[in-house]
Design a protein around this motif. Structure first.
Motif, PDB file in Angstrom:
ATOM      1  N   ALA A  67       0.839  -1.201   0.000  1.00  0.00           N
ATOM      2  CA  ALA A  67       0.000   0.000   0.000  1.00  0.00           C
ATOM      3  C   ALA A  67       0.875   1.252   0.000  1.00  0.00           C
ATOM      4  O   ALA A  67       0.875   2.046   0.943  1.00  0.00           O
ATOM      5  N   ILE A  68       1.631   1.407  -1.073  1.00  0.00           N
ATOM      6  CA  ILE A  68       2.539   2.545  -1.254  1.00  0.00           C
ATOM      7  C   ILE A  68       2.239   3.156  -2.606  1.00  0.00           C
ATOM      8  O   ILE A  68       2.292   2.472  -3.641  1.00  0.00           O
ATOM      9  N   GLY A  69       1.924   4.444  -2.633  1.00  0.00           N
ATOM     10  CA  GLY A  69       1.465   5.069  -3.862  1.00  0.00           C
ATOM     11  C   GLY A  69       2.534   5.340  -4.900  1.00  0.00           C
ATOM     12  O   GLY A  69       2.252   5.383  -6.096  1.00  0.00           O
ATOM     13  N   GLU A  70       3.785   5.543  -4.460  1.00  0.00           N
ATOM     14  CA  GLU A  70       4.856   5.888  -5.399  1.00  0.00           C
ATOM     15  C   GLU A  70       5.342   4.617  -6.101  1.00  0.00           C
ATOM     16  O   GLU A  70       5.759   3.651  -5.450  1.00  0.00           O
ATOM     17  N   ASN A  71       5.313   4.624  -7.434  1.00  0.00           N
ATOM     18  CA  ASN A  71       5.575   3.409  -8.197  1.00  0.00           C
ATOM     19  C   ASN A  71       6.954   2.808  -7.943  1.00  0.00           C
ATOM     20  O   ASN A  71       7.093   1.595  -7.768  1.00  0.00           O
ATOM     21  N   GLY A  72       7.977   3.648  -7.943  1.00  0.00           N
ATOM     22  CA  GLY A  72       9.334   3.133  -7.770  1.00  0.00           C
ATOM     23  C   GLY A  72       9.548   2.500  -6.412  1.00  0.00           C
ATOM     24  O   GLY A  72      10.185   1.439  -6.295  1.00  0.00           O
ATOM     25  N   ILE A  73       9.031   3.126  -5.370  1.00  0.00           N
ATOM     26  CA  ILE A  73       9.177   2.564  -4.018  1.00  0.00           C
ATOM     27  C   ILE A  73       8.403   1.263  -3.911  1.00  0.00           C
ATOM     28  O   ILE A  73       8.890   0.278  -3.335  1.00  0.00           O
ATOM     29  N   ARG A  74       7.194   1.229  -4.464  1.00  0.00           N
ATOM     30  CA  ARG A  74       6.392   0.002  -4.427  1.00  0.00           C
ATOM     31  C   ARG A  74       7.141  -1.152  -5.093  1.00  0.00           C
ATOM     32  O   ARG A  74       7.182  -2.273  -4.584  1.00  0.00           O
ATOM     33  N   LYS A  75       7.767  -0.862  -6.222  1.00  0.00           N
ATOM     34  CA  LYS A  75       8.533  -1.888  -6.942  1.00  0.00           C
ATOM     35  C   LYS A  75       9.726  -2.369  -6.117  1.00  0.00           C
ATOM     36  O   LYS A  75       9.986  -3.575  -6.025  1.00  0.00           O
ATOM     37  N   ARG A  76      10.435  -1.437  -5.490  1.00  0.00           N
ATOM     38  CA  ARG A  76      11.601  -1.832  -4.694  1.00  0.00           C
ATOM     39  C   ARG A  76      11.210  -2.689  -3.505  1.00  0.00           C
ATOM     40  O   ARG A  76      11.918  -3.636  -3.136  1.00  0.00           O
ATOM     41  N   VAL A  77      10.081  -2.379  -2.878  1.00  0.00           N
ATOM     42  CA  VAL A  77       9.616  -3.194  -1.744  1.00  0.00           C
ATOM     43  C   VAL A  77       9.296  -4.614  -2.204  1.00  0.00           C
ATOM     44  O   VAL A  77       9.677  -5.595  -1.542  1.00  0.00           O
ATOM     45  N   VAL A  78       8.605  -4.742  -3.327  1.00  0.00           N
ATOM     46  CA  VAL A  78       8.285  -6.078  -3.860  1.00  0.00           C
ATOM     47  C   VAL A  78       9.564  -6.857  -4.128  1.00  0.00           C
ATOM     48  O   VAL A  78       9.675  -8.046  -3.777  1.00  0.00           O
ATOM     49  N   GLU A  79      10.556  -6.215  -4.730  1.00  0.00           N
ATOM     50  CA  GLU A  79      11.827  -6.895  -5.028  1.00  0.00           C
ATOM     51  C   GLU A  79      12.540  -7.298  -3.738  1.00  0.00           C
ATOM     52  O   GLU A  79      13.123  -8.389  -3.657  1.00  0.00           O
ATOM     53  N   ARG A  80      12.496  -6.448  -2.738  1.00  0.00           N
ATOM     54  CA  ARG A  80      13.187  -6.739  -1.476  1.00  0.00           C
ATOM     55  C   ARG A  80      12.524  -7.887  -0.714  1.00  0.00           C
ATOM     56  O   ARG A  80      13.205  -8.725  -0.117  1.00  0.00           O
ATOM     57  N   LEU A  81      11.193  -7.929  -0.740  1.00  0.00           N
ATOM     58  CA  LEU A  81      10.496  -8.984   0.003  1.00  0.00           C
ATOM     59  C   LEU A  81      10.699 -10.356  -0.619  1.00  0.00           C
ATOM     60  O   LEU A  81      10.645 -11.374   0.070  1.00  0.00           O
ATOM     61  N   GLY A  82      10.887 -10.398  -1.932  1.00  0.00           N
ATOM     62  CA  GLY A  82      11.212 -11.661  -2.591  1.00  0.00           C
ATOM     63  C   GLY A  82      10.013 -12.531  -2.916  1.00  0.00           C
ATOM     64  O   GLY A  82       8.851 -12.140  -2.752  1.00  0.00           O
ATOM     65  N   ALA A  83      10.331 -13.743  -3.361  1.00  0.00           N
ATOM     66  CA  ALA A  83       9.323 -14.621  -3.954  1.00  0.00           C
ATOM     67  C   ALA A  83       8.448 -15.342  -2.936  1.00  0.00           C
ATOM     68  O   ALA A  83       7.472 -15.992  -3.323  1.00  0.00           O
ATOM     69  N   LYS A  84       8.764 -15.259  -1.657  1.00  0.00           N
ATOM     70  CA  LYS A  84       7.989 -16.013  -0.662  1.00  0.00           C
ATOM     71  C   LYS A  84       6.652 -15.353  -0.315  1.00  0.00           C
ATOM     72  O   LYS A  84       5.818 -15.954   0.353  1.00  0.00           O
ATOM     73  N   ILE A  85       6.463 -14.115  -0.757  1.00  0.00           N
ATOM     74  CA  ILE A  85       5.231 -13.390  -0.439  1.00  0.00           C
ATOM     75  C   ILE A  85       4.153 -13.719  -1.465  1.00  0.00           C
ATOM     76  O   ILE A  85       4.409 -13.761  -2.675  1.00  0.00           O
ATOM     77  N   THR A  86       2.944 -13.945  -0.993  1.00  0.00           N
ATOM     78  CA  THR A  86       1.789 -14.151  -1.872  1.00  0.00           C
ATOM     79  C   THR A  86       0.977 -12.861  -1.884  1.00  0.00           C
ATOM     80  O   THR A  86       0.598 -12.349  -0.828  1.00  0.00           O
ATOM     81  N   TYR A  87       0.716 -12.349  -3.074  1.00  0.00           N
ATOM     82  CA  TYR A  87       0.031 -11.061  -3.178  1.00  0.00           C
ATOM     83  C   TYR A  87      -1.434 -11.241  -3.535  1.00  0.00           C
ATOM     84  O   TYR A  87      -1.796 -12.052  -4.384  1.00  0.00           O
ATOM     85  N   GLY A  88      -2.257 -10.451  -2.869  1.00  0.00           N
ATOM     86  CA  GLY A  88      -3.682 -10.448  -3.156  1.00  0.00           C
ATOM     87  C   GLY A  88      -4.057  -9.264  -4.025  1.00  0.00           C
ATOM     88  O   GLY A  88      -3.202  -8.553  -4.557  1.00  0.00           O
ATOM     89  N   LYS A  89      -5.351  -9.042  -4.174  1.00  0.00           N
ATOM     90  CA  LYS A  89      -5.894  -7.919  -4.927  1.00  0.00           C
ATOM     91  C   LYS A  89      -6.939  -7.243  -4.047  1.00  0.00           C
ATOM     92  O   LYS A  89      -7.612  -7.906  -3.264  1.00  0.00           O
ATOM     93  N   VAL A  90      -7.077  -5.937  -4.206  1.00  0.00           N
ATOM     94  CA  VAL A  90      -8.074  -5.194  -3.446  1.00  0.00           C
ATOM     95  C   VAL A  90      -8.933  -4.411  -4.422  1.00  0.00           C
ATOM     96  O   VAL A  90      -8.410  -3.675  -5.264  1.00  0.00           O
TER      97      VAL A  90
END
Length: 202
Positions: A67-90
């Protein structure tokens, strides 16, 4: 369209944008399991306790949204958390989404947004409050369609681009990657990768 969630959602981010995401989750009667943020001084968001990120507090398989509005930061967080996270949709209960729409993982659709048939939306995209996305548009990963922006039919938006609040993109336009379309702009031509444009773009 209903969220397919059993035990609630994890939210990563506790800023103003997170408040809108949480509101979307709550609108469908779904609980929040945990709210995380990288700022240790942030301790509360809409009454939910906020924790500094600790992978041990995330249950594997649980659905998370960044839940981060800035695109670049959102992308970096996803990359940092890695593949073990399962993402939902809202998707807020007051949004209108055609059954012929495909939404990627981690994508959020806010109240009042309208998404028409045959739209394809990538991963970790924000379709913000009151935005309109018409038929046959393609929106790539990590895009933000800001409040009250309008994509007319058959528009393509490249990865990481921001379509500013109240802007209008006419039918058939292609917007490249990492572009910024300024608030209130009217886009009448294709926009190349990395361009920032304002006003009447022709």
């Amino acid at each position: 369209m209903k969220l397919n969630v059993i035990n609630g959602m994890y939210i990563y981010g506790a800023s103003g944008h997170a408040k809108v995401v949480i509101s979307g989750v709550e609108s469908q009667g779904i609980g929040i399991v945990k709210v995380f943020d990288d700022n240790p001084e942030c301790t509360s968001c809409l009454g939910y306790s906020v924790s500094f990120w600790d992978a041990g507090e995330y249950e594997e398989g649980g659905l998370m949204v960044i839940a981060i509005g800035e695109n670049g930061i959102r992308k970096r967080v996803v990359e940092r958390l890695g593949a073990k996270i399962t993402y939902g949709k809202v998707f807020h209960d007051k949004s209108i989404i055609s059954k012929y729409v495909k939404l990627g993982e981690g994508t959020v659709v806010m109240a009042g947004a309208i998404i028409q048939p045959e739209v394809r939306v990538g991963d970790h995209v924000i379709i913000n409050t009151g935005a309109a996305v018409d038929h046959d548009c393609k929106i790539e990963d990590f895009v933000h369609i800001a409040p009250s922006a309008t994509l007319c039919g058959n528009v393509h938006v490249g990865k990481g681009s921001l379509i500013g609040a109240g802007s209008v993109v006419i039918p058939g336009i292609s917007i490249g990657e990492n572009c910024v379309i300024g608030a209130g702009a009217t886009v009448l031509r294709n926009v190349s990768d990395g361009e920032t444009v304002y006003g009447v773009v022709k």
